[in-house]
Design an enzyme around this catalytic site. Sequence first.
Site, PDB file in Angstrom:
ATOM      1  N   HIS A   1      17.516  29.255 -10.813  1.00 49.48           N
ATOM      2  CA  HIS A   1      18.169  30.470 -11.292  1.00 49.48           C
ATOM      3  C   HIS A   1      17.306  31.712 -11.094  1.00 49.48           C
ATOM      4  CE1 HIS A   1      21.009  27.721 -13.080  1.00 49.48           C
ATOM      5  NE2 HIS A   1      20.070  27.168 -13.834  1.00 49.48           N
TER       6      HIS A   1
ATOM      7  N   ARG B   1      26.140  36.357  -6.900  1.00 48.74           N
ATOM      8  CA  ARG B   1      24.858  36.006  -7.517  1.00 48.74           C
ATOM      9  C   ARG B   1      23.894  35.533  -6.433  1.00 48.74           C
ATOM     10  NH1 ARG B   1      25.733  29.879 -10.196  1.00 48.74           N
ATOM     11  NH2 ARG B   1      26.548  28.966  -8.275  1.00 48.74           N
TER      12      ARG B   1
ATOM     13  N   GLN C   1      28.416  22.512  -6.661  1.00 51.24           N
ATOM     14  CA  GLN C   1      29.148  21.255  -6.520  1.00 51.24           C
ATOM     15  C   GLN C   1      30.000  21.246  -5.246  1.00 51.24           C
ATOM     16  OE1 GLN C   1      28.607  22.830  -9.430  1.00 51.24           O
ATOM     17  NE2 GLN C   1      28.785  21.473 -11.190  1.00 51.24           N
TER      18      GLN C   1
ATOM     19  N   LYS D   1       0.857  -1.198   0.000  1.00 52.61           N
ATOM     20  CA  LYS D   1       0.000   0.000   0.000  1.00 52.61           C
ATOM     21  C   LYS D   1       0.881   1.232   0.000  1.00 52.61           C
ATOM     22  CE  LYS D   1      -4.576  -0.034   0.391  1.00 52.61           C
ATOM     23  NZ  LYS D   1      -5.355  -0.841  -0.555  1.00 52.61           N
TER      24      LYS D   1
ATOM     25  N   THR E   1      -3.373  -5.830   0.136  1.00 55.04           N
ATOM     26  CA  THR E   1      -2.836  -4.490   0.423  1.00 55.04           C
ATOM     27  C   THR E   1      -3.739  -3.778   1.430  1.00 55.04           C
ATOM     28  OG1 THR E   1      -3.943  -3.269  -1.369  1.00 55.04           O
ATOM     29  CG2 THR E   1      -1.872  -4.378  -1.919  1.00 55.04           C
TER      30      THR E   1
HETATM   31  O1  LIG Z   1      27.145  26.242  -9.163  1.00 60.60           O
HETATM   32  C1  LIG Z   1      26.990  26.059 -10.398  1.00 60.60           C
HETATM   33  N1  LIG Z   1      27.430  24.910 -10.973  1.00 60.60           N
HETATM   34  C2  LIG Z   1      27.303  24.670 -12.325  1.00 60.60           C
HETATM   35  O2  LIG Z   1      27.730  23.608 -12.829  1.00 60.60           O
HETATM   36  C3  LIG Z   1      26.666  25.666 -13.086  1.00 60.60           C
HETATM   37  N2  LIG Z   1      26.376  25.761 -14.410  1.00 60.60           N
HETATM   38  C4  LIG Z   1      25.746  26.946 -14.590  1.00 60.60           C
HETATM   39  O3  LIG Z   1      25.303  27.376 -15.702  1.00 60.60           O
HETATM   40  N3  LIG Z   1      25.646  27.637 -13.411  1.00 60.60           N
HETATM   41  C5  LIG Z   1      26.214  26.859 -12.455  1.00 60.60           C
HETATM   42  N4  LIG Z   1      26.382  27.033 -11.129  1.00 60.60           N
END
Ligand SMILES: O=c1[nH]c(=O)c2[nH]c(=O)[nH]c2[nH]1
Length: 294
Positions: free
Chosen positions: A255, A175, A227, A11, A57
């Site tokens: 974004h 940014r 990353q 379920k 279930t």
């Molecule tokens: O932190 C980011 N990693 C990316 O791989 C990436 N690619 C992108 O266009 N902006 C960003 N910003």
Amino acid sequence: MPRLSAARYGKDNVRVCKVDRAEDGVHTVTEMMVCCLLEGQIEESYTVADNGPVVATDSIKNTIYIKAKELPVNPPELFASTLGQHFLDKYPHISVANVDISLFRWTHMSIDGKPHPHSFYRDGDDKRKVTVRVTREGIDIKSAIADLLVLKSTGSMFYGFVRDEFTTLPETWDRILSTSVDAAWKWKTLPNLAAVKDKVAMFDKAFADARNITMKTFAEENSPSVQNTMYKMCEQILEAAPETAAVTYELPNKHYFEHDLSWHNGIKNTGKDAEVYIPQSGPNGLIKCEVSRD
Ligand SMILES: O=c1[nH]c(=O)c2[nH]c(=O)[nH]c2[nH]1
């Protein structure tokens, strides 16, 4: 010759709300969504229409309600493990119980500066999640935070990336950064339910630590990239929760684009003058990683 190579059933979307009433009048509300799927010697129900091995279930749903009444539902790692173990103990032909739980936030209202004992509000859409797989060989638990929406208006950079004939994105040293955090930490396999009970305190601690680490790192770091920031979060969670085997993050890059308004009376709205941004619903970056111990 066709062969049933994988099968599980049960379920999904079972909604449960439990109210715990402490003696001092303070209530706790736990609202959750449960999915419970069983595996085992159930082939005949698929291949030759023999429902003999099928625990309906509907009965699985009933069991979730009964166990929620009989047992503590917190922490969800323990409830999911105990619920899963029930199906293995009760039905010898069931060999795996997969139990997923999502918890929704109900936080005590603060009235005149004091937590109200029985009134709550939803103070965020983020969920605490667990994914548990109970077998007779051991219990695998993954804990997670999902849908934690965050934004910072400075303290984020992105430069030094590949520049070639496909590149239009300018480098930036300042940014907006926004994401919806999905973070998960996989525990080393525990041998049985007794071991889950023995270690029960580590689950709430890891959840609180992971949430704090995520927010503190996000807020305080001047991020060079999504990353690198997520990698630093993983490292800290692995350190804070020694019984974990691996940590994963999945972060959409939500974004917010600067918008040139100079066409209107020469208004300055880019670079250091940027104030009005355009939030983008898509496309978005999507960045994932898993960090494990050596
Ligand atoms: O932190 C980011 N990693 C990316 O791989 C990436 N690619 C992108 O266009 N902006 C960003 N910003």
